[in-house]
Design a protein around this motif. Structure first.
Motif, PDB file in Angstrom:
ATOM      1  N   GLN A  29       1.877   5.857   2.657  1.00 17.10           N
ATOM      2  CA  GLN A  29       2.975   6.756   1.846  1.00 17.10           C
ATOM      3  C   GLN A  29       2.138   6.486  -0.127  1.00 17.10           C
ATOM      4  OE1 GLN A  29       3.636   4.112   3.832  1.00 17.10           O
ATOM      5  NE2 GLN A  29       5.466   4.019   5.378  1.00 17.10           N
ATOM      6  N   ASN A  30       1.577   6.130  -0.804  1.00 15.21           N
ATOM      7  CA  ASN A  30       1.402   5.767  -1.757  1.00 15.21           C
ATOM      8  C   ASN A  30       2.341   4.856  -2.677  1.00 15.21           C
ATOM      9  OD1 ASN A  30      -1.114   6.266  -1.531  1.00 15.21           O
ATOM     10  ND2 ASN A  30      -0.883   8.651  -1.716  1.00 15.21           N
ATOM     11  N   PHE A  31       3.151   4.174  -1.440  1.00 13.48           N
ATOM     12  CA  PHE A  31       3.936   3.356  -2.528  1.00 13.48           C
ATOM     13  C   PHE A  31       3.719   2.250  -2.780  1.00 13.48           C
ATOM     14  CE2 PHE A  31       6.634   4.832   0.151  1.00 13.48           C
ATOM     15  CZ  PHE A  31       7.181   5.400   1.685  1.00 13.48           C
ATOM     16  N   PHE A  32       2.634   1.974  -2.816  1.00 11.19           N
ATOM     17  CA  PHE A  32       1.930   0.659  -4.077  1.00 11.19           C
ATOM     18  C   PHE A  32       0.503   1.257  -4.952  1.00 11.19           C
ATOM     19  CE2 PHE A  32       4.297  -2.597  -2.590  1.00 11.19           C
ATOM     20  CZ  PHE A  32       4.503  -1.954  -0.971  1.00 11.19           C
ATOM     21  N   ALA A  33       0.643   2.732  -5.098  1.00  9.61           N
ATOM     22  CA  ALA A  33       0.029   3.450  -5.652  1.00  9.61           C
ATOM     23  C   ALA A  33      -0.385   3.617  -7.384  1.00  9.61           C
ATOM     24  CB  ALA A  33      -0.244   4.419  -4.945  1.00  9.61           C
ATOM     25  N   TRP A  34       1.026   3.802  -7.616  1.00  9.10           N
ATOM     26  CA  TRP A  34       1.151   3.418  -8.822  1.00  9.10           C
ATOM     27  C   TRP A  34       2.074   2.659  -9.421  1.00  9.10           C
ATOM     28  CZ3 TRP A  34      -2.396   6.315 -10.263  1.00  9.10           C
ATOM     29  CH2 TRP A  34      -3.312   7.128  -9.612  1.00  9.10           C
ATOM     30  N   PRO A  35       2.406   2.257 -10.783  1.00 15.17           N
ATOM     31  CA  PRO A  35       3.337   1.997 -11.065  1.00 15.17           C
ATOM     32  C   PRO A  35       4.661   2.331 -10.420  1.00 15.17           C
ATOM     33  CG  PRO A  35       1.939   1.907 -12.933  1.00 15.17           C
ATOM     34  CD  PRO A  35       1.625   2.841 -11.995  1.00 15.17           C
ATOM     35  N   VAL A  36       5.489   1.430 -10.513  1.00 16.18           N
ATOM     36  CA  VAL A  36       7.146   1.625  -9.741  1.00 16.18           C
ATOM     37  C   VAL A  36       7.527   1.788 -11.498  1.00 16.18           C
ATOM     38  CG1 VAL A  36       9.306   0.608  -8.989  1.00 16.18           C
ATOM     39  CG2 VAL A  36       7.506   1.042  -7.848  1.00 16.18           C
ATOM     40  N   THR A  37       8.243   3.685 -11.291  1.00 20.96           N
ATOM     41  CA  THR A  37       9.106   3.304 -12.784  1.00 20.96           C
ATOM     42  C   THR A  37      10.589   3.003 -12.440  1.00 20.96           C
ATOM     43  OG1 THR A  37       9.680   5.910 -11.922  1.00 20.96           O
ATOM     44  CG2 THR A  37       7.346   5.233 -13.258  1.00 20.96           C
ATOM     45  N   ALA A  39      12.861   5.451 -13.222  1.00 18.60           N
ATOM     46  CA  ALA A  39      13.186   6.450 -12.824  1.00 18.60           C
ATOM     47  C   ALA A  39      13.686   6.138 -11.374  1.00 18.60           C
ATOM     48  CB  ALA A  39      12.305   8.154 -13.199  1.00 18.60           C
ATOM     49  N   ILE A  40      12.349   6.181 -10.862  1.00 21.13           N
ATOM     50  CA  ILE A  40      12.527   6.531  -9.104  1.00 21.13           C
ATOM     51  C   ILE A  40      13.275   4.351  -8.779  1.00 21.13           C
ATOM     52  CG2 ILE A  40      10.767   7.474  -8.926  1.00 21.13           C
ATOM     53  CD1 ILE A  40       8.885   4.926  -7.806  1.00 21.13           C
ATOM     54  N   ALA A  41      13.617   3.986  -9.754  1.00 22.08           N
ATOM     55  CA  ALA A  41      13.815   2.791  -8.549  1.00 22.08           C
ATOM     56  C   ALA A  41      14.524   1.642 -10.359  1.00 22.08           C
ATOM     57  CB  ALA A  41      12.646   1.387  -8.194  1.00 22.08           C
ATOM     58  N   PRO A  42      15.722   2.481 -10.372  1.00 17.78           N
ATOM     59  CA  PRO A  42      16.737   2.026 -11.732  1.00 17.78           C
ATOM     60  C   PRO A  42      17.097   0.509 -11.282  1.00 17.78           C
ATOM     61  CG  PRO A  42      18.486   3.472  -9.918  1.00 17.78           C
ATOM     62  CD  PRO A  42      16.691   2.985  -9.540  1.00 17.78           C
ATOM     63  N   GLY A  43      17.386  -0.112 -12.685  1.00 20.38           N
ATOM     64  CA  GLY A  43      16.848  -0.929 -13.248  1.00 20.38           C
ATOM     65  C   GLY A  43      15.635  -1.737 -12.917  1.00 20.38           C
ATOM     66  N   TYR A  44      14.366  -1.494 -11.949  1.00 20.89           N
ATOM     67  CA  TYR A  44      13.169  -2.162 -11.930  1.00 20.89           C
ATOM     68  C   TYR A  44      12.679  -3.242 -13.176  1.00 20.89           C
ATOM     69  CZ  TYR A  44       8.897  -2.764  -9.638  1.00 20.89           C
ATOM     70  OH  TYR A  44       8.338  -3.399  -8.279  1.00 20.89           O
ATOM     71  N   SER A  45      12.768  -2.334 -14.733  1.00 22.92           N
ATOM     72  CA  SER A  45      11.972  -3.338 -14.869  1.00 22.92           C
ATOM     73  C   SER A  45      12.903  -4.650 -16.149  1.00 22.92           C
ATOM     74  CB  SER A  45      11.458  -2.450 -16.602  1.00 22.92           C
ATOM     75  OG  SER A  45      12.829  -1.293 -17.611  1.00 22.92           O
ATOM     76  N   ASN A  82       6.850  -8.559  -6.000  1.00 25.73           N
ATOM     77  CA  ASN A  82       8.177  -7.693  -6.106  1.00 25.73           C
ATOM     78  C   ASN A  82       8.670  -6.193  -5.410  1.00 25.73           C
ATOM     79  OD1 ASN A  82       6.465  -8.792  -9.284  1.00 25.73           O
ATOM     80  ND2 ASN A  82       6.040  -7.004  -9.409  1.00 25.73           N
ATOM     81  N   ALA A  83       7.800  -6.385  -4.755  1.00 31.67           N
ATOM     82  CA  ALA A  83       8.810  -5.639  -3.669  1.00 31.67           C
ATOM     83  C   ALA A  83       9.939  -6.059  -2.791  1.00 31.67           C
ATOM     84  CB  ALA A  83       7.747  -4.562  -2.549  1.00 31.67           C
ATOM     85  N   MET A  84       9.121  -7.094  -3.139  1.00 31.73           N
ATOM     86  CA  MET A  84      10.295  -7.794  -1.560  1.00 31.73           C
ATOM     87  C   MET A  84      11.623  -8.502  -2.290  1.00 31.73           C
ATOM     88  SD  MET A  84       8.358  -9.488   1.889  1.00 31.73           S
ATOM     89  CE  MET A  84       6.819  -9.831   0.262  1.00 31.73           C
ATOM     90  N   LYS A  85      11.567  -8.463  -3.771  1.00 33.86           N
ATOM     91  CA  LYS A  85      12.552  -9.164  -4.801  1.00 33.86           C
ATOM     92  C   LYS A  85      13.903  -7.913  -5.007  1.00 33.86           C
ATOM     93  CE  LYS A  85      13.282 -11.588  -9.661  1.00 33.86           C
ATOM     94  NZ  LYS A  85      12.011 -11.680 -10.497  1.00 33.86           N
ATOM     95  N   TYR A  86      12.524  -6.826  -5.718  1.00 35.60           N
ATOM     96  CA  TYR A  86      13.430  -5.511  -5.926  1.00 35.60           C
ATOM     97  C   TYR A  86      14.586  -4.793  -4.954  1.00 35.60           C
ATOM     98  CZ  TYR A  86      14.591  -1.148  -7.653  1.00 35.60           C
ATOM     99  OH  TYR A  86      16.097   0.321  -7.922  1.00 35.60           O
ATOM    100  N   ASN A  87      13.836  -4.484  -3.912  1.00 36.93           N
ATOM    101  CA  ASN A  87      14.266  -3.670  -2.611  1.00 36.93           C
ATOM    102  C   ASN A  87      14.748  -4.593  -1.700  1.00 36.93           C
ATOM    103  OD1 ASN A  87      13.147  -0.689  -3.714  1.00 36.93           O
ATOM    104  ND2 ASN A  87      11.392  -2.615  -3.303  1.00 36.93           N
ATOM    105  N   HIS A  88      15.945  -4.421  -0.911  1.00 35.46           N
ATOM    106  CA  HIS A  88      16.932  -4.901  -0.231  1.00 35.46           C
ATOM    107  C   HIS A  88      16.268  -4.930   1.337  1.00 35.46           C
ATOM    108  CE1 HIS A  88      20.474  -5.853  -2.562  1.00 35.46           C
ATOM    109  NE2 HIS A  88      19.736  -4.572  -3.117  1.00 35.46           N
ATOM    110  N   VAL A  92      12.749   0.789   3.726  1.00 38.71           N
ATOM    111  CA  VAL A  92      10.863   0.955   3.948  1.00 38.71           C
ATOM    112  C   VAL A  92      10.236   0.571   2.521  1.00 38.71           C
ATOM    113  CG1 VAL A  92      11.211   2.983   2.716  1.00 38.71           C
ATOM    114  CG2 VAL A  92       9.780   2.680   4.194  1.00 38.71           C
ATOM    115  N   TYR A  93      10.712  -0.474   1.868  1.00 42.46           N
ATOM    116  CA  TYR A  93      10.096  -0.651   0.746  1.00 42.46           C
ATOM    117  C   TYR A  93       9.386  -2.072   0.934  1.00 42.46           C
ATOM    118  CZ  TYR A  93      10.786   3.694  -1.266  1.00 42.46           C
ATOM    119  OH  TYR A  93      11.352   5.452  -1.549  1.00 42.46           O
ATOM    120  N   TYR A  94      10.573  -2.873   1.561  1.00 47.34           N
ATOM    121  CA  TYR A  94      10.584  -3.838   2.062  1.00 47.34           C
ATOM    122  C   TYR A  94       9.916  -4.331   3.385  1.00 47.34           C
ATOM    123  CZ  TYR A  94      12.107  -8.699   2.645  1.00 47.34           C
ATOM    124  OH  TYR A  94      11.929  -9.990   3.213  1.00 47.34           O
TER     125      TYR A  94
END
Ligand SMILES: COc1ccc(OC)c(-c2cc(C(C)=O)n3cccnc23)c1
Length: 121
Positions: A29-37, A39-45, A82-88, A92-94
């Protein structure tokens, strides 16, 4: 000598290229292909202080930033953690990152890769 160092360097980056391609296949699904912004993940940074993704790992290979296989593995683990920290846990991302981490580490820590571990001291 310099020639030997360069040969080892290209040898390592060839191996890392191959590993990265194998890992990317495990993210259809290319979830890990590019930096998470944000815009698509509120508060990510604000939540993730050291972002990582496959395109950044590709860049680091091309710029010879990995001196050892374990530095490459550390970036892969960082990306998944990172994905297991940000996503519950129920997202699907976790779930995708947990599965990717397990499959990726299994592939990279097998004895088949012993030859890469002692390259480029
Ligand atoms: C739905 O399609 C995409 C496309 C690209 C993505 O990240 C590069 C993501 C994505 C990837 C992630 C991760 C990896 O945490 N993520 C988290 C929340 C919302 N979206 C994402 C989703």
């Amino acid at each position: 000598c310099v020639i030997k160092k360069l040969q080892e360097r290209t040898f390592l980056s060839k191996g890392l290229d191959h590993l990265l391609a194998q890992l990317e296949k495990k993210d259809p699904q290319n979830f890990f292909a590019w930096p998470v912004t944000d815009a698509i993940a509120p508060g990510y940074s604000q939540i993730i202080s050291n972002p990582m993704d496959f395109s950044t790992m590709r860049q680091k290979i091309d710029q010879n930033e990995y001196k050892h296989l374990d530095e490459f593995i550390a970036d892969f683990k960082l990306m998944c953690e990172n994905a297991m920290k940000y996503n519950h846990a129920e997202t699907v991302y976790y779930k995708a990152s947990k599965k990717l981490l397990q499959a990726g580490l299994k592939m990279m820590t097998s004895d088949k890769l012993g030859w890469m571990l002692n390259l480029v001291p």
